[in-house]
Design a protein around this motif. Structure first.
Motif, PDB file in Angstrom:
ATOM      1  N   VAL A   1       0.837  -1.201   0.000  1.00 11.94           N
ATOM      2  CA  VAL A   1       0.000   0.000   0.000  1.00 11.94           C
ATOM      3  C   VAL A   1       0.871   1.250   0.000  1.00 11.94           C
ATOM      4  CG1 VAL A   1      -1.940  -1.166   1.103  1.00 11.94           C
ATOM      5  CG2 VAL A   1      -0.167  -0.112   2.521  1.00 11.94           C
ATOM      6  N   SER A   2       0.214   2.414  -0.022  1.00 16.19           N
ATOM      7  CA  SER A   2       0.980   3.661  -0.101  1.00 16.19           C
ATOM      8  C   SER A   2       1.537   4.091   1.250  1.00 16.19           C
ATOM      9  CB  SER A   2       0.096   4.778  -0.679  1.00 16.19           C
ATOM     10  OG  SER A   2      -1.084   4.911   0.087  1.00 16.19           O
ATOM     11  N   GLY A   3       0.873   3.715   2.338  1.00 16.08           N
ATOM     12  CA  GLY A   3       1.351   4.082   3.664  1.00 16.08           C
ATOM     13  C   GLY A   3       1.812   2.870   4.445  1.00 16.08           C
ATOM     14  N   ASP A   4       1.848   2.981   5.765  1.00 14.42           N
ATOM     15  CA  ASP A   4       2.238   1.849   6.607  1.00 14.42           C
ATOM     16  C   ASP A   4       1.110   0.814   6.627  1.00 14.42           C
ATOM     17  OD1 ASP A   4       4.351   1.063   8.881  1.00 14.42           O
ATOM     18  OD2 ASP A   4       2.329   0.483   9.514  1.00 14.42           O
ATOM     19  N   ALA A   5       1.486  -0.469   6.511  1.00 11.81           N
ATOM     20  CA  ALA A   5       0.485  -1.538   6.429  1.00 11.81           C
ATOM     21  C   ALA A   5       0.224  -2.212   7.769  1.00 11.81           C
ATOM     22  CB  ALA A   5       0.919  -2.582   5.410  1.00 11.81           C
ATOM     23  N   GLY A   6       0.659  -1.612   8.856  1.00 10.98           N
ATOM     24  CA  GLY A   6       0.488  -2.232  10.167  1.00 10.98           C
ATOM     25  C   GLY A   6      -0.964  -2.467  10.535  1.00 10.98           C
ATOM     26  N   TRP A   7      -1.886  -1.653   9.972  1.00 11.83           N
ATOM     27  CA  TRP A   7      -3.307  -1.828  10.263  1.00 11.83           C
ATOM     28  C   TRP A   7      -3.836  -3.205   9.851  1.00 11.83           C
ATOM     29  CZ3 TRP A   7      -5.773  -3.090   5.867  1.00 11.83           C
ATOM     30  CH2 TRP A   7      -5.207  -2.670   4.648  1.00 11.83           C
ATOM     31  N   ALA A   8      -3.114  -3.907   8.927  1.00 11.35           N
ATOM     32  CA  ALA A   8      -3.579  -5.214   8.453  1.00 11.35           C
ATOM     33  C   ALA A   8      -3.684  -6.225   9.593  1.00 11.35           C
ATOM     34  CB  ALA A   8      -2.652  -5.743   7.366  1.00 11.35           C
ATOM     35  N   ARG A   9      -2.945  -5.973  10.657  1.00 15.55           N
ATOM     36  CA  ARG A   9      -2.989  -6.904  11.804  1.00 15.55           C
ATOM     37  C   ARG A   9      -4.361  -6.935  12.456  1.00 15.55           C
ATOM     38  NH1 ARG A   9       2.135  -4.251  12.816  1.00 15.55           N
ATOM     39  NH2 ARG A   9       3.899  -5.693  12.507  1.00 15.55           N
ATOM     40  N   GLY A  10      -5.151  -5.875  12.278  1.00 15.00           N
ATOM     41  CA  GLY A  10      -6.452  -5.801  12.945  1.00 15.00           C
ATOM     42  C   GLY A  10      -7.630  -6.199  12.081  1.00 15.00           C
ATOM     43  N   VAL A  11      -7.391  -6.656  10.853  1.00 15.59           N
ATOM     44  CA  VAL A  11      -8.495  -7.035   9.963  1.00 15.59           C
ATOM     45  C   VAL A  11      -8.988  -8.430  10.343  1.00 15.59           C
ATOM     46  CG1 VAL A  11      -9.173  -7.483   7.580  1.00 15.59           C
ATOM     47  CG2 VAL A  11      -7.593  -5.602   8.092  1.00 15.59           C
TER      48      VAL A  11
ATOM     49  N   GLY B   1     -10.125 -12.155  10.333  1.00 17.04           N
ATOM     50  CA  GLY B   1      -9.851 -13.250   9.405  1.00 17.04           C
ATOM     51  C   GLY B   1      -8.487 -13.181   8.750  1.00 17.04           C
ATOM     52  N   ILE B   2      -7.684 -12.197   9.125  1.00 18.97           N
ATOM     53  CA  ILE B   2      -6.353 -12.018   8.554  1.00 18.97           C
ATOM     54  C   ILE B   2      -5.296 -12.206   9.639  1.00 18.97           C
ATOM     55  CG2 ILE B   2      -4.742 -10.349   7.549  1.00 18.97           C
ATOM     56  CD1 ILE B   2      -6.773 -11.343   5.546  1.00 18.97           C
ATOM     57  N   HIS B   3      -4.294 -13.026   9.319  1.00 19.00           N
ATOM     58  CA  HIS B   3      -3.148 -13.194  10.220  1.00 19.00           C
ATOM     59  C   HIS B   3      -1.915 -12.617   9.525  1.00 19.00           C
ATOM     60  CE1 HIS B   3      -0.137 -14.741  12.886  1.00 19.00           C
ATOM     61  NE2 HIS B   3       0.316 -15.608  12.001  1.00 19.00           N
ATOM     62  N   ALA B   4      -1.376 -11.552  10.085  1.00 22.93           N
ATOM     63  CA  ALA B   4      -0.205 -10.904   9.490  1.00 22.93           C
ATOM     64  C   ALA B   4       1.056 -11.676   9.859  1.00 22.93           C
ATOM     65  CB  ALA B   4      -0.104  -9.460   9.954  1.00 22.93           C
ATOM     66  N   ILE B   5       1.698 -12.285   8.852  1.00 19.00           N
ATOM     67  CA  ILE B   5       2.934 -13.034   9.075  1.00 19.00           C
ATOM     68  C   ILE B   5       4.097 -12.078   9.266  1.00 19.00           C
ATOM     69  CG2 ILE B   5       4.520 -14.761   8.120  1.00 19.00           C
ATOM     70  CD1 ILE B   5       1.741 -15.816   8.772  1.00 19.00           C
ATOM     71  N   ASP B   6       4.116 -11.028   8.441  1.00 13.43           N
ATOM     72  CA  ASP B   6       5.205 -10.066   8.500  1.00 13.43           C
ATOM     73  C   ASP B   6       4.726  -8.734   7.937  1.00 13.43           C
ATOM     74  OD1 ASP B   6       8.041  -9.310   8.878  1.00 13.43           O
ATOM     75  OD2 ASP B   6       8.052  -9.174   6.690  1.00 13.43           O
ATOM     76  N   VAL B   7       5.089  -7.646   8.610  1.00 15.18           N
ATOM     77  CA  VAL B   7       4.779  -6.300   8.128  1.00 15.18           C
ATOM     78  C   VAL B   7       6.066  -5.498   8.119  1.00 15.18           C
ATOM     79  CG1 VAL B   7       3.497  -4.165   8.510  1.00 15.18           C
ATOM     80  CG2 VAL B   7       2.421  -6.374   9.017  1.00 15.18           C
ATOM     81  N   ASP B   8       6.360  -4.927   6.963  1.00 20.16           N
ATOM     82  CA  ASP B   8       7.563  -4.107   6.810  1.00 20.16           C
ATOM     83  C   ASP B   8       7.184  -2.833   6.072  1.00 20.16           C
ATOM     84  OD1 ASP B   8      10.085  -3.058   6.596  1.00 20.16           O
ATOM     85  OD2 ASP B   8      10.820  -4.520   5.138  1.00 20.16           O
ATOM     86  N   GLY B   9       6.844  -1.800   6.831  1.00 19.72           N
ATOM     87  CA  GLY B   9       6.435  -0.538   6.229  1.00 19.72           C
ATOM     88  C   GLY B   9       5.174  -0.711   5.408  1.00 19.72           C
ATOM     89  N   PRO B  10       5.234  -0.425   4.103  1.00 16.99           N
ATOM     90  CA  PRO B  10       4.032  -0.517   3.272  1.00 16.99           C
ATOM     91  C   PRO B  10       3.702  -1.933   2.796  1.00 16.99           C
ATOM     92  CG  PRO B  10       5.869   0.252   1.956  1.00 16.99           C
ATOM     93  CD  PRO B  10       6.382   0.145   3.370  1.00 16.99           C
TER      94      PRO B  10
END
Length: 304
Positions: A239-249, A251-260
């Motif tokens: 995405v264009s910004g930080d993707a850390g919000w994906a952790r709160g969706v 049904g989604i399990h964030a394996i790794d987040v690195d900036g966007p």
């Protein structure tokens, strides 16, 4: 693209079992798979999974408790096994004998006449980068070069099947490529090749079929693409910004987040759509693509 399947005899293992001791210990427990003619079949598993024991039973070196080995659609005979090329786990070279003399001797044991044996040995030595060491005693060679000599011994005399226990162990990249070229020549004439290896990246690159053992049983068997299609599919989101919000969706399990960039697992397609909708609400989405699992990841999943 994988080579076309070439007509020839398949090597089959049916319900193969080996029991040791009065305990008893079932080192191999009802193993069944096929190493098709003209294909490279990778045989993987942790130490003690039963790979070497299975290969020894295929070759008749170790007695079978139950089950059978079939070749060309019928039970494999002693004569069949004499036509197989075998590279055992324990190397069996004579350390004080010259490389050329030793390989010619081993080739003659397979029924090749002296002139043809010498020509074939010299060709293989040249192709595996050992032409200049033909007169050296085996004990003078590095472990990697001894491995090359052992490989050549297994390839003598146009074997009808190849059973290779860790053939790439200790080889440098150039030797691996030379070995692969030789094996491809054998599969091109319809030879089934079964090889074990702990180098999963190499197995992924080479094999057209994969058999995974765990504690003496087959836990995965098939073409790499088929196994990958049944593994856990992840998605890469950019995405264009930080993707850390994906952790709160949900049904989604964030394996790794690195900036966007986020690597995620989704419980179902609905969760993927929810992830995309949320991302679009927050700004630009540059990428949302499935990431198929590697064979190494599938191996970890099925042997966990």
């Amino acid at each position: 693209m994988s080579p076309q399947h070439t007509d020839g005899p398949d090597l089959e293992v049916r319900d193969l079992t080996r029991v040791f001791g009065a305990g008893p210990v079932r080192a191999v427990d009802g193993v069944s798979f096929t190493a098709p003619s003209g294909l490279l079949t990778g045989f993987v598993g942790a130490n003690g999974a039963g790979k070497t024991t299975t290969m020894r039973m295929i070759m008749g070196v170790l007695a079978i408790t139950s089950g059978e080995v079939r070749f060309g659609g019928r039970p494999a005979t002693t004569q069949d096994r004499r036509t197989f090329g075998y590279m055992p786990e324990e190397r069996g070279l004579y350390p004080k004998q010259a490389v050329l003399d030793q390989l010619v001797y081993l080739a003659r044991l397979r029924g090749i006449d002296a002139t043809a044996a010498r020509a074939e040995v010299l060709d293989h030595l040249d192709r595996l980068g050992l032409a200049g060491r033909a007169r050296d005693h085996v004990e003078k060679l590095s472990l990697g070069n001894q491995q090359r000599v052992q490989i050549i011994a297994a390839l003598m005399g146009a074997p009808r099947a190849l059973i290779l226990d860790e053939p790439f162990s200790g080889l440098d990249p150039a030797a691996v490529e030379g070995m692969v070229d030789l094996l491809r020549e054998h599969t091109a004439r319809g030879v089934p090749v079964l090889f074990s290896s702990h180098q999963l990246d190499l197995v992924e690159r080479l094999c057209e079929r994969l058999v995974v053992l765990k504690q003496g049983r087959v836990v995965a068997d098939g073409a790499p693409a088929d196994l990958q299609s049944t593994g856990t599919v992840r998605h890469r989101l950019v995405v264009s910004g930080d993707a850390g919000w994906a952790r709160g969706v949900p049904g989604i399990h964030a394996i790794d987040v690195d900036g966007p960039t986020a690597l995620v697992e989704a419980v179902d397609d609905t969760a993927v759509q929810r992830l995309l909708t949320t991302a679009l609400e927050r700004g630009a989405v540059h990428e949302l693509t499935p990431v198929r699992p590697t064979l190494a990841q599938i191996y970890r999943e099925v042997t966990a």
